[in-house]
Design a protein around this motif. Structure first.
Motif, mmCIF file in Angstrom:
data_model
loop_
_atom_site.group_PDB
_atom_site.id
_atom_site.type_symbol
_atom_site.label_atom_id
_atom_site.label_comp_id
_atom_site.label_asym_id
_atom_site.label_seq_id
_atom_site.Cartn_x
_atom_site.Cartn_y
_atom_site.Cartn_z
ATOM 1 N N THR A 96 0.991 -1.286 0.111
ATOM 2 C CA THR A 96 0.122 0.052 0.102
ATOM 3 C C THR A 96 0.854 1.281 -0.025
ATOM 4 O O THR A 96 1.012 1.775 0.950
ATOM 5 C CB THR A 96 -0.835 -0.017 1.231
ATOM 6 O OG1 THR A 96 0.150 -0.196 2.328
ATOM 7 C CG2 THR A 96 -1.853 -1.022 1.273
ATOM 8 N N PRO A 97 1.659 1.849 -1.071
ATOM 9 C CA PRO A 97 2.584 2.774 -1.424
ATOM 10 C C PRO A 97 1.613 4.203 -0.738
ATOM 11 O O PRO A 97 0.643 4.231 -1.261
ATOM 12 C CB PRO A 97 2.937 2.909 -2.676
ATOM 13 C CG PRO A 97 1.774 1.949 -3.442
ATOM 14 C CD PRO A 97 1.257 0.862 -2.513
ATOM 15 N N ASP A 98 2.491 4.761 -0.207
ATOM 16 C CA ASP A 98 2.002 6.096 0.321
ATOM 17 C C ASP A 98 2.613 7.133 -0.559
ATOM 18 O O ASP A 98 3.631 7.589 0.011
ATOM 19 C CB ASP A 98 1.932 6.327 1.979
ATOM 20 C CG ASP A 98 1.438 7.672 2.142
ATOM 21 O OD1 ASP A 98 0.942 8.469 1.394
ATOM 22 O OD2 ASP A 98 1.232 7.799 3.435
ATOM 23 N N SER A 99 2.345 7.543 -1.825
ATOM 24 C CA SER A 99 2.978 8.392 -2.464
ATOM 25 C C SER A 99 2.934 9.798 -2.042
ATOM 26 O O SER A 99 3.899 10.807 -2.119
ATOM 27 C CB SER A 99 2.581 8.285 -3.904
ATOM 28 O OG SER A 99 1.172 8.817 -3.828
ATOM 29 N N GLY A 100 2.023 10.268 -1.129
ATOM 30 C CA GLY A 100 1.759 11.466 -0.561
ATOM 31 C C GLY A 100 3.057 11.619 0.491
ATOM 32 O O GLY A 100 3.600 12.822 0.465
ATOM 33 N N ALA A 101 3.165 10.679 1.267
ATOM 34 C CA ALA A 101 4.168 10.874 2.268
ATOM 35 C C ALA A 101 5.438 10.830 1.770
ATOM 36 O O ALA A 101 6.276 11.648 2.012
ATOM 37 C CB ALA A 101 4.269 9.881 3.355
ATOM 38 N N LEU A 102 5.992 10.081 0.690
ATOM 39 C CA LEU A 102 7.115 10.104 -0.152
ATOM 40 C C LEU A 102 7.407 11.533 -0.693
ATOM 41 O O LEU A 102 8.520 11.909 -0.778
ATOM 42 C CB LEU A 102 7.329 8.730 -1.056
ATOM 43 C CG LEU A 102 8.499 8.670 -1.843
ATOM 44 C CD1 LEU A 102 9.810 8.579 -0.776
ATOM 45 C CD2 LEU A 102 8.673 7.597 -2.711
#
Length: 388
Positions: free
Chosen positions: A183-189
């Motif tokens: 469940t990648p969190d592109s926002g945090a990265l």
């Protein structure tokens, strides 16, 4: 964009340098043709021309497996803040800079950078010079075998090099890395990358002529200072003989300083213009310092055990493959065994492990082995017949 800007800077310097060299050559040629007033005029022209234009500093901030000499040259011609970053840390730990001939020199030199000491070099080819205000960050990822061998290296520990690192070994995720569960969190990265880019784009506080870093002082708030003192005293007490941290006093002694450094990083990550370290940031920094301290304690024990097992295995193979006798005395291991075991304490520990796991069987005290009564001797177990 950085590459394009560097290319433009180099071209501009090349043009400026060519013009400077042309003028310099012309003045020197005219000086050779004349005497007296002409030579005096040439000296004045050279003084007015100024020194040789300096090349633009290298924009590189990251290296992977440098020698200390190479690192020093890069500091002299490039950025004052560099990083040794590698996801194949074995290249550095097993590279030229860390071989048996260079290891002590490299470790002590890097220790000096950690403390903020100036770099002083005196070499026949390079001359003598001193570089002030240089900083180094190191982040290495290594396979467990490589890391354990380095952690168990007495020189790395005794020199204080290991104590200056925050070391951890997370549990393996092999067997659970299922793509459908990701469940990648592109926002945090994205937020992390954006903040990091903003920090890197901020001009470093330094002297533009010498490229010497001139960082400002970041004081601790009263609350942060009280927390740090309490943490320091707690860790100090645990280092006493018999204490939980008595086996890693080098690392434990630097735990409070590590906490202060972490707190500074946490503070400036949020705000580069912060005026002090808050108590809350110190709380978080101490939590991280405690985690790394517990990892250091765990890994130091594991690395020591791994090194002892490795030496015992080396002795076992030597006994079975190279030693032609049915029995072995401790003195024979020290005199003729593998080089790494030619020490009373080391040999005794390896023999004790082999005896514990049944690879050798202790003979009675005073047993005669090769014509001499031996205090410590064992029969080598080569098969079932040797067990009974």
């Amino acid at each position: 964009m950085i590459v394009d800007a560097q290319r433009d800077d180099v071209r501009s310097w090349q043009n400026t340098h060519a013009l400077w060299k042309g003028d310099c050559d012309r003045i020197l040629t005219e000086a050779k043709r004349g005497k007296g007033e002409k030579r005096t005029a040439a000296e004045a022209d050279l003084a007015a021309l100024g020194g040789e234009p300096a090349a633009p500093p290298s924009p590189d901030r990251i290296v992977t497996e440098p020698t200390f000499e190479g690192l020093t040259r890069l500091y002299a011609t490039g950025q004052p803040s560099l990083g040794i970053f590698s996801d194949e840390g074995g290249q550095f730990l097993g590279g030229f800079a860390m071989n048996s001939d260079n290891r002590q020199k490299t470790l002590t030199a890097l220790n000096g950078l950690w403390q903020g000491n100036p770099i002083r070099r005196t070499r026949a080819g390079d001359g003598a010079y001193t570089l002030y205000g240089r900083r180094l960050a190191v982040h290495l990822m290594a396979q467990p075998g490589v890391a354990h061998a380095f952690i168990a290296d007495p020189l790395a520990a005794d020199s204080g090099f290991l104590a200056r690192f925050l070391i951890c070994q997370p549990p393996s995720a092999i067997g659970t890395r299922l793509h459908r569960h990701m469940t990648p969190d592109s926002g945090a990265l994205g937020a992390f990358s954006s903040r990091l880019r903003g920090i890197l784009d901020t001009p470093m506080p330094m002297d533009t002529d010498t490229r010497e870093l001139q960082p400002r002082v970041l004081p601790l708030s009263q609350g942060a200072r009280s927390l740090l003192i309490e943490f320091h005293d707690t860790i100090e007490a645990l280092q006493a003989p018999g204490g939980d941290l008595a086996h890693i006093t080098g690392t434990a002694s630097k735990a409070a300083e590590q906490a202060a450094r972490i707190a500074g990083v946490l503070t400036l990550w949020q705000d580069l213009q912060a005026v002090e370290v808050s108590g809350q940031d110190m709380v978080h920094a101490i939590m991280l310092a405690k985690f790394y301290l517990s990892e250091a304690a765990r890994l130091a024990e594991a690395a020591t055990v791994s090194a002892e097992i490795e030496r015992a295995e080396k002795l076992r193979k030597w006994l079975l493959e190279s030693w032609g006798e049915a029995d072995i005395a401790q003195s024979e291991v020290i005199q003729s065994g593998p080089y790494a075991l030619r020490d009373v304490k080391v040999a005794k520990a390896a023999l004790a492990l082999l005896e514990q796991y049944g690879w050798i069987v202790r003979l009675d005290k005073g047993a005669v082995v090769r014509g001499s009564a031996r205090k410590d001797a064992w029969r080598i177990v080569r098969g079932l017949a040797d067990v009974v």
